[in-house]
Design a protein around this motif. Structure first.
Motif, mmCIF file in Angstrom:
data_model
loop_
_atom_site.group_PDB
_atom_site.id
_atom_site.type_symbol
_atom_site.label_atom_id
_atom_site.label_comp_id
_atom_site.label_asym_id
_atom_site.label_seq_id
_atom_site.Cartn_x
_atom_site.Cartn_y
_atom_site.Cartn_z
ATOM 1 N N SER A 70 9.788 -2.872 3.506
ATOM 2 C CA SER A 70 8.395 -3.870 3.830
ATOM 3 C C SER A 70 7.577 -3.845 3.773
ATOM 4 C CB SER A 70 9.511 -4.602 5.076
ATOM 5 O OG SER A 70 9.057 -4.251 6.209
ATOM 6 N N ALA A 71 6.834 -4.403 3.982
ATOM 7 C CA ALA A 71 4.947 -4.561 4.124
ATOM 8 C C ALA A 71 5.006 -4.990 5.571
ATOM 9 C CB ALA A 71 4.121 -6.147 3.252
ATOM 10 N N ALA A 72 5.602 -5.642 6.304
ATOM 11 C CA ALA A 72 5.714 -5.831 7.879
ATOM 12 C C ALA A 72 6.542 -4.564 8.116
ATOM 13 C CB ALA A 72 7.023 -6.948 7.940
ATOM 14 N N ALA A 73 6.768 -3.299 7.715
ATOM 15 C CA ALA A 73 7.281 -2.246 8.881
ATOM 16 C C ALA A 73 6.122 -1.607 8.005
ATOM 17 C CB ALA A 73 8.445 -2.208 7.653
ATOM 18 N N CYS A 120 3.398 -2.064 7.874
ATOM 19 C CA CYS A 120 1.970 -1.859 9.382
ATOM 20 C C CYS A 120 2.524 -2.200 10.718
ATOM 21 C CB CYS A 120 1.812 -3.605 9.290
ATOM 22 S SG CYS A 120 0.999 -4.669 7.318
ATOM 23 N N ASP A 121 3.958 -1.611 10.972
ATOM 24 C CA ASP A 121 4.278 -1.822 12.260
ATOM 25 C C ASP A 121 3.698 -0.226 12.521
ATOM 26 O OD1 ASP A 121 5.621 -1.578 14.758
ATOM 27 O OD2 ASP A 121 7.309 -1.177 13.665
ATOM 28 N N CYS A 159 -0.126 0.084 13.021
ATOM 29 C CA CYS A 159 0.239 0.053 14.691
ATOM 30 C C CYS A 159 0.842 1.158 15.327
ATOM 31 C CB CYS A 159 0.904 -1.106 14.990
ATOM 32 S SG CYS A 159 -0.116 -2.288 14.244
ATOM 33 N N ASP A 174 0.509 -2.654 -1.562
ATOM 34 C CA ASP A 174 1.356 -4.068 -1.576
ATOM 35 C C ASP A 174 2.421 -3.662 -2.488
ATOM 36 O OD1 ASP A 174 -0.029 -4.985 -3.292
ATOM 37 O OD2 ASP A 174 0.566 -7.024 -2.760
ATOM 38 N N ARG A 197 -2.848 -7.393 13.084
ATOM 39 C CA ARG A 197 -2.480 -9.065 12.157
ATOM 40 C C ARG A 197 -2.611 -7.925 11.312
ATOM 41 N NH1 ARG A 197 -4.153 -13.088 15.828
ATOM 42 N NH2 ARG A 197 -2.486 -14.166 14.981
ATOM 43 N N ALA A 202 0.005 -7.549 9.606
ATOM 44 C CA ALA A 202 1.599 -7.652 8.980
ATOM 45 C C ALA A 202 0.915 -9.065 8.647
ATOM 46 C CB ALA A 202 2.345 -7.414 9.658
ATOM 47 N N GLU A 203 0.471 -10.169 9.417
ATOM 48 C CA GLU A 203 0.294 -11.345 9.374
ATOM 49 C C GLU A 203 -0.330 -11.809 7.770
ATOM 50 O OE1 GLU A 203 -0.293 -13.586 13.371
ATOM 51 O OE2 GLU A 203 -0.472 -11.495 13.780
ATOM 52 N N GLU A 233 1.462 -10.691 5.339
ATOM 53 C CA GLU A 233 2.488 -12.033 5.008
ATOM 54 C C GLU A 233 2.207 -13.546 3.977
ATOM 55 O OE1 GLU A 233 4.342 -12.445 8.359
ATOM 56 O OE2 GLU A 233 5.558 -9.858 8.350
#
Lengths: 469, 469
Positions: free
Chosen positions: B242-245, B247-248, B251, B267, B359, B361-362, B365
């Motif tokens: 996932s993109a969120a992972a 981005c995590d 960070c 992406d 920000r 990940a946001e 999304e």
């Protein structure tokens, strides 16, 4: 540019109106009018620079209060002199006659520390050391470290674009200011810059405010970039039989691609002054002492490489520290330098000429010649890695002839710096001390554009008038 | 601000006078008037931005010739559009109707490279890659590396304050510009800044010119700061479900105090486009690909630490390179990204929104949501370590409805960036493309002061009018 006739402090009626208006938006305890108290806000550390008597000192705690002060100043055409801790060395924070001294020291909150975004948001009155320690607790590092870091404020650092020992690796204050909130001359609030790592939307007004000595607006909030905290640095000291040899070592170190976290030089005069004051037992034969430090993951290897370069340049002794305690010991002589030079005659005038580091040897030789010509003691401490020298003229202010010679030598040092392709100020700023010299450095076209910028931001010339220009 | 009525290119008499005057100080071969030739100078790479027809194109080789051009332009009130290699992405170098296109490409000499002072002095037409290679021969490094570095010029880089892949560690162009020679609107020559490591004499006009898109003056010479050449970088690739992972992971890496020399994200859409074009065999299940690099003395250890953080954030696969050749292979997918996205529909609109990296990940999304809402393919390539995203809208310009949706999605992406505390442009600039958006980012007071600065430097509004504002 319009010239403002400041209300004289004797002008009680005018001052009364001013104070009444200020009290309309500030609590009583934030408005100081007792002459004994206000007089104590007249100077920064350039005590020999002229200063006027403030009509009033205000100590706002909020952005709105600063806006109120600037609206009042605009309405009455009263000059405003912003101040931090008044540790500056150029008189940039000296009061002008009848001014409002706007002390930002009570706006001292750290509003945010963000380790992911590597930023801090701070009010201008936060003390440099307080911020540095606070971010350190998050594993972060705010590099700018002027000598006065235990006292000076972030707002003052921004106003004077101050430097420090770390600059050779980490650069100056300017490089850590990402965005600002600024109260303009007429009281309006403007935000500049960003809180992101990058950003190029419009002209870089943030950078314009850095080093503007309070002459374009009042910084009320700053977004500061941070770095990860580096490993503790390890220091090496090298003694040389000539200043030229020490400067040669500096050139070899920088040309060799090394990135020291500190590269400082003390000349013979400074070494002797430190010896005299603190019995440091530095060899009397030392003509120059070089201090280099590395905060890398393998500092011992870096010290070995740099030590070899020092020896190749003719170092008579090379002493690498084994640990942090030894490093601190080696740095002590450097830390005592200015105090020791002050002790020579009671008063010093600290110059701040920065030359290309390839011209450092010529600069030091030139200062020696100037000291001899004017029969003065001038010690040089230098951020050698940056070519930033602080020739420190020791003189007795009670002796008018010596004072005159001190002033003349000070000017001749700046002329030499310009001749060598340098600048009259590497990190202390122009203030009152060097305003006659600014035009010599930047020329008539540059001066005209500098004034045009001032005019754009402060058409009534109420923001720290008489500084810079 | 005064508005200039440009002479229309049909206005042969006016153009005749203009050309005659220009030829008074420029050789014939430096003044191009053939409409087929001048038309080819109308655009930079933002081909969908409006552009006018130049009245004439000039190619000066000396500072004096540039001064002559500006004196002529001022005398006749003709707008001047400065150009480098025209690789910009915001239309900042697009011609305005009846303008003088001032191409700096023939002023392409490297005047000095100084390894002790770690500076280079260059004319504006020097190509980035030419400078980078030249300083590399002296063991030095000029970091700014926009994607177009083999074509783009130093003057263009300064005008647009351009970035690149290296910025996460080394910052943007602005941080390497120490001093400038600038020809002002009326033809006068001004020097700003310094050739020393530090300097704070007066307002920082150097920085004001960086990113000013040719709207304040013409840069004719730059003193550039250099660094020692770092070791070759070693690259790691990590795939995420996932993109969120991903981005995590970004960070965690930055919060962990790591200093990668590159930290890029692609992406799902971009990975697919690259697979389709180049059969790279990236797993179809990859929702995000993260590339991290280190140019430290022990890069393998850094890759191991960062690889572990990626796994902790949920990476499905982590591939560290063993050597430079493997590193280059891993970077290929990144290098092909924009070409691959262009191949999807023929045309792309590349956005440049930078958000605080916390920000990111946001942002990703949000772009996904916007792509769905507008039924468009939008691939995101990001300088993830800086939070600088390039959402790339793929569309068919022959389809008016799709073109409209592309434009609307582009705007919605900027709105999202601002909402997340970001900026509408991290490194591409405002130009024509985003000038309606500048005011939204910096607000009315900021806009007024931006215009006041413009007015101070260019009261006749002849320098690249219609850009930025």
């Amino acid at each position: 540019m319009s010239r403002i006739e400041a209300p004289r402090s004797e002008d009680t009626a005018a001052t009364g109106t001013l104070v009444d208006l200020l009290l309309g938006g500030l609590p009583a305890e934030a408005v100081l009018t007792d002459p004994d108290v206000t007089a104590s806000y007249a100077n920064d550390m350039a005590s020999f620079c002229p200063a006027g008597t403030p009509a009033v000192v205000v100590l706002p705690r909020t952005v709105e209060q600063v806006q109120h002060v600037m609206r009042t100043a605009t309405a009455l055409r009263v000059p405003v002199v912003p101040q931090g801790a008044r540790t500056g060395l150029s008189g940039a924070a000296n009061a002008s006659e009848g001014c409002i001294v706007l002390s930002l020291t009570k706006m001292d909150r750290i509003l945010e520390i963000n380790p992911v975004d590597r930023i801090a948001v701070a009010e201008p009155g936060v003390i440099n050391a307080v911020l540095s320690r606070a971010v350190g607790e998050h594993g972060l590092y705010y590099p700018p470290d002027p000598s006065s870091w235990e006292m000076c404020t972030i707002g003052g650092n921004i106003g004077t674009a101050s430097g420090g020992l770390c600059c050779v690796k980490y650069g100056v204050t300017a490089e850590y200011v990402l965005g600002l909130d600024v109260v303009l001359a007429d009281g309006r609030l403007m935000s500049t810059g960003r809180r992101t790592a990058k950003g190029v939307a419009g002209y870089d007004l943030t950078r314009l405010f850095v080093g503007s000595e309070g002459s374009l607006g009042i910084v009320v909030r700053a977004v500061l970039g941070l770095r990860p905290k580096p490993p503790e640095q390890l220091v090496l000291a090298a003694e040389f039989a000539s200043a030229a040899a020490a400067c040669d070592a500096v050139c070899r170190i920088m040309e060799g691609g090394h990135v020291p976290s500190l590269l400082e030089l003390m000349d013979r005069t400074t070494v002797k002054a430190v010896n005299d004051m603190a019995q440091m037992d530095l060899p009397e034969s030392t003509e120059a002492l070089l201090l280099a430090a590395f905060d890398t993951t393998a500092p011992a290897a870096d010290l070995a490489a740099v030590g070899a370069l020092c020896e190749a340049a003719g170092a008579t002794q090379v002493v690498p520290a084994d640990d942090a305690a030894e490093s601190e010991l080696l740095l002590q002589a450097r830390r005592l330098s200015l105090t020791a030079l002050e002790a020579v005659k009671g008063v010093t005038m600290i110059d701040d000429v920065c030359v290309p580091r390839s011209r450092l040897a010529e600069m030091l030789e030139g200062v020696d010649r100037i000291a001899e010509k004017y029969r003065l003691t001038i010690g040089v401490v230098a951020h050698a890695g940056d070519g930033n020298t602080h020739p420190t003229v020791c003189f007795d202010p009670a002796d008018p002839d010596e004072s005159r010679r001190a002033r003349e030598s000070f000017d001749e040092i700046m002329a030499l710096g310009l001749e060598l392709g340098g600048t009259i100020t590497g990190e202390h700023g122009v203030g009152v001390l060097k305003k006659e010299w600014l035009a010599r450095e930047i020329g008539p076209v540059g001066m005209e554009m500098q004034r045009a910028v001032k005019q754009a931001f402060d058409p009534l010339n109420i923001l720290n008038p008489g500084k810079l220009f």
